[in-house]
Write a protein that holds these residues in place. Sequence first.
Motif, mmCIF file in Angstrom:
data_model
loop_
_atom_site.group_PDB
_atom_site.id
_atom_site.type_symbol
_atom_site.label_atom_id
_atom_site.label_comp_id
_atom_site.label_asym_id
_atom_site.label_seq_id
_atom_site.Cartn_x
_atom_site.Cartn_y
_atom_site.Cartn_z
ATOM 1 N N GLY A 35 0.812 -1.205 0.000
ATOM 2 C CA GLY A 35 0.000 0.000 0.000
ATOM 3 C C GLY A 35 0.839 1.246 0.000
ATOM 4 N N TRP A 36 0.153 2.358 0.059
ATOM 5 C CA TRP A 36 0.800 3.668 0.049
ATOM 6 C C TRP A 36 0.231 4.533 1.173
ATOM 7 N N ALA A 49 -3.819 4.261 -0.090
ATOM 8 C CA ALA A 49 -4.394 3.112 -0.793
ATOM 9 C C ALA A 49 -3.734 1.846 -0.280
ATOM 10 N N MET A 51 -3.719 -2.537 -1.027
ATOM 11 C CA MET A 51 -4.148 -3.653 -1.855
ATOM 12 C C MET A 51 -3.665 -4.966 -1.237
ATOM 13 N N THR A 57 -9.457 -3.850 -2.062
ATOM 14 C CA THR A 57 -8.636 -2.656 -2.152
ATOM 15 C C THR A 57 -9.309 -1.488 -1.446
ATOM 16 N N LYS A 58 -8.518 -0.706 -0.718
ATOM 17 C CA LYS A 58 -9.061 0.434 0.021
ATOM 18 C C LYS A 58 -8.386 1.716 -0.443
ATOM 19 N N TYR A 59 -9.177 2.792 -0.431
ATOM 20 C CA TYR A 59 -8.658 4.110 -0.770
ATOM 21 C C TYR A 59 -9.125 5.117 0.266
ATOM 22 N N LYS A 64 -10.281 8.797 -3.825
ATOM 23 C CA LYS A 64 -11.143 7.885 -4.587
ATOM 24 C C LYS A 64 -11.518 8.508 -5.927
ATOM 25 N N THR A 68 -5.183 5.180 -8.382
ATOM 26 C CA THR A 68 -5.372 3.750 -8.583
ATOM 27 C C THR A 68 -4.120 3.008 -8.149
ATOM 28 N N ILE A 69 -4.314 2.036 -7.276
ATOM 29 C CA ILE A 69 -3.191 1.202 -6.841
ATOM 30 C C ILE A 69 -3.206 -0.095 -7.640
ATOM 31 N N LEU A 80 1.258 3.367 -7.820
ATOM 32 C CA LEU A 80 0.171 4.269 -7.471
ATOM 33 C C LEU A 80 0.043 5.264 -8.609
#
Length: 122
Positions: A35-36, A49, A51, A57-59, A64, A68-69, A80
């Motif tokens: 993630g980031w 984000a 994954m 996947t969460k943002y 949002k 995009t991850i 990212l």
Amino acid sequence: QVQLVESGGGLVQPGGSLTLSCAASGNIFRIFSMGWYRQAPGKSRELVALMPNGGNTKYADSVKGRFTISRDNANDTAYLQMTSLKPEDTAVYYCNALLTLPSNPGNGVDYLGKGTLVIVSS
């Protein structure tokens, strides 16, 4: 020794796009998620984000529809893709990975890269 190395940061104008990359290397047994995070000047670090393996996947709400991850599991790499960038996206972006080591394959450990700076300004 595990390393997460980010790249792709830089200066971009508002409305522009940038793609960050993160390569994980070292004695890794298995990666469970990548993630980031980001930390803006004077603010706390926040999740951007995430994954995990297998989906979900969460943002962050603030990114949002714009960020995009993605992951390349064969090469232990995460990306990212950032579009429609805003000045408030200015921050140091950190790559994160939850993984296990061959010496202790049942114990997940969080790793964080050193970060890459993204500046959104005209």
